[in-house]
Write a protein that holds these residues in place. Structure first.
Motif, mmCIF file in Angstrom:
data_model
loop_
_atom_site.group_PDB
_atom_site.id
_atom_site.type_symbol
_atom_site.label_atom_id
_atom_site.label_comp_id
_atom_site.label_asym_id
_atom_site.label_seq_id
_atom_site.Cartn_x
_atom_site.Cartn_y
_atom_site.Cartn_z
ATOM 1 N N GLY A 1 0.808 -1.204 0.000
ATOM 2 C CA GLY A 1 0.000 0.000 0.000
ATOM 3 C C GLY A 1 0.847 1.262 0.000
ATOM 4 O O GLY A 1 0.595 2.190 -0.770
ATOM 5 N N LEU A 2 1.873 1.287 0.848
ATOM 6 C CA LEU A 2 2.733 2.472 0.916
ATOM 7 C C LEU A 2 3.552 2.650 -0.353
ATOM 8 O O LEU A 2 3.740 3.779 -0.830
ATOM 9 C CB LEU A 2 3.647 2.376 2.137
ATOM 10 N N TYR A 3 4.036 1.549 -0.915
ATOM 11 C CA TYR A 3 4.809 1.641 -2.153
ATOM 12 C C TYR A 3 3.937 2.200 -3.283
ATOM 13 O O TYR A 3 4.380 3.060 -4.061
ATOM 14 C CB TYR A 3 5.358 0.275 -2.536
ATOM 15 N N ALA A 4 2.691 1.716 -3.366
ATOM 16 C CA ALA A 4 1.794 2.187 -4.423
ATOM 17 C C ALA A 4 1.504 3.675 -4.262
ATOM 18 O O ALA A 4 1.535 4.436 -5.232
ATOM 19 C CB ALA A 4 0.495 1.384 -4.404
ATOM 20 N N LEU A 5 1.229 4.112 -3.039
ATOM 21 C CA LEU A 5 0.937 5.527 -2.807
ATOM 22 C C LEU A 5 2.134 6.417 -3.138
ATOM 23 O O LEU A 5 1.978 7.515 -3.673
ATOM 24 C CB LEU A 5 0.516 5.745 -1.353
ATOM 25 N N LYS A 6 3.321 5.921 -2.829
ATOM 26 C CA LYS A 6 4.519 6.731 -3.056
ATOM 27 C C LYS A 6 4.926 6.768 -4.524
ATOM 28 O O LYS A 6 5.390 7.802 -5.022
ATOM 29 C CB LYS A 6 5.682 6.188 -2.218
ATOM 30 N N ASN A 7 4.747 5.666 -5.239
ATOM 31 C CA ASN A 7 5.309 5.543 -6.590
ATOM 32 C C ASN A 7 4.279 5.519 -7.713
ATOM 33 O O ASN A 7 4.664 5.385 -8.879
ATOM 34 C CB ASN A 7 6.156 4.274 -6.675
ATOM 35 N N MET A 8 2.997 5.640 -7.387
ATOM 36 C CA MET A 8 1.966 5.521 -8.408
ATOM 37 C C MET A 8 2.203 6.476 -9.577
ATOM 38 O O MET A 8 2.028 6.107 -10.748
ATOM 39 C CB MET A 8 0.589 5.787 -7.776
ATOM 40 N N LYS A 9 2.606 7.696 -9.275
ATOM 41 C CA LYS A 9 2.764 8.691 -10.348
ATOM 42 C C LYS A 9 3.916 8.361 -11.298
ATOM 43 O O LYS A 9 3.998 8.919 -12.392
ATOM 44 C CB LYS A 9 2.981 10.079 -9.744
ATOM 45 N N ASN A 10 4.814 7.463 -10.886
ATOM 46 C CA ASN A 10 5.959 7.112 -11.728
ATOM 47 C C ASN A 10 5.804 5.760 -12.418
ATOM 48 O O ASN A 10 6.641 5.382 -13.235
ATOM 49 C CB ASN A 10 7.237 7.083 -10.873
ATOM 50 N N LEU A 11 4.752 5.020 -12.092
ATOM 51 C CA LEU A 11 4.562 3.683 -12.666
ATOM 52 C C LEU A 11 3.808 3.785 -13.985
ATOM 53 O O LEU A 11 2.842 4.523 -14.113
ATOM 54 C CB LEU A 11 3.789 2.792 -11.693
ATOM 55 N N THR A 12 4.253 3.016 -14.963
ATOM 56 C CA THR A 12 3.575 2.987 -16.259
ATOM 57 C C THR A 12 2.640 1.796 -16.385
ATOM 58 O O THR A 12 1.784 1.768 -17.268
ATOM 59 C CB THR A 12 4.603 2.932 -17.395
ATOM 60 N N GLN A 13 2.792 0.803 -15.522
ATOM 61 C CA GLN A 13 1.915 -0.354 -15.518
ATOM 62 C C GLN A 13 1.922 -0.992 -14.132
ATOM 63 O O GLN A 13 2.781 -0.684 -13.306
ATOM 64 C CB GLN A 13 2.355 -1.397 -16.555
ATOM 65 N N MET A 14 0.960 -1.859 -13.888
ATOM 66 C CA MET A 14 0.860 -2.492 -12.584
ATOM 67 C C MET A 14 1.973 -3.530 -12.415
ATOM 68 O O MET A 14 2.126 -4.422 -13.240
ATOM 69 C CB MET A 14 -0.491 -3.185 -12.425
#
Length: 214
Positions: free
Chosen positions: A118-131
């Motif tokens: 959960g924390l990784y997703a919140l922190k890095n969501m804006k930089n991820l291009t795919q799941m």
């Protein structure tokens, strides 16, 4: 543009506990006091009028997730509740968790718990291009398509909204037709049943009259 809170969530679970969750992007002062203030308002709102009220309170859990740091050490989660000076808990009514995302350093291949993901997703969501594959069939799998929707332009969102509305309208029309058909069928069936009952009753009366005349 003029607010620093981009996401607020208030919910009550099956145990009656109340959760206040905030995501703060821009740095601001008095974050802790702000959390105490809103939690206290939720406490006061539980009061009831009348003499019978005895201060029964459901727990308030406040979670503040920040993209800036407010504490000096390296811990990325800080939990607090009402305690004595020696650390013994006095009450579970007010609970707080302050999360500083900048201090969360775990890489993707070291994520172990649901909290890590959960924390990784919140922190890095804006930089991820795919799941990432680590999120497949997890609690957070739905988060990624929702995020894809959120980053669309207003025109793209409007097109998708209109397409969704068209689907809802089509379903509503179809369901209304089915419901109308069912109601009509039930009404016709009821009328036929009543008519058959009347016909049967009339036959019985006629037979009795014939037998009486004999």
């Amino acid at each position: 543009e003029n607010r620093t809170t981009i996401f607020d969530l208030y919910c009550i679970d099956s145990a009656g506990r109340r959760f206040i969750i905030e995501v703060q992007i821009l740095s601001q002062k008095n974050v802790v006091n702000r959390a105490i203030y809103y939690a206290s308002q939720t406490i006061v709102a539980q009061g009831e009028r009348g003499k019978a009220y005895n201060y029964e309170l459901s727990p308030i859990i406040t979670v503040v997730i920040m993209e800036f740091n407010i504490f000096d050490d390296d811990r990325y989660i800080r939990r607090a509740k009402l305690r004595e000076v020696n650390g013994s808990c006095i009450s579970d009514t007010l609970c707080f968790a302050f999360v500083e995302l900048l201090k969360f350093k775990k890489p993707l291949d070291e994520l172990e718990t649901v909290l890590d993901k959960g924390l990784y997703a919140l922190k890095n969501m804006k930089n991820l291009t795919q799941m990432p594959k680590q999120y497949a069939k997890s609690t957070f799998e739905l988060l990624f398509p929702v995020a894809e929707m959120a980053k669309l332009s207003k025109e793209e969102q409007k097109m998708i909204d209109e397409a969704q509305k068209a689907k809802w309208d089509e379903y509503a029309i179809h369901k209304a037709a089915i419901d109308s058909g069912l109601r009509q069928g039930l009404q016709q069936g009821l009328q036929q049943g009543l008519q058959q009952g009347r016909n049967q009753r009339n036959r019985e009366i006629a037979e009795k009259m014939v037998m009486k005349n004999e």
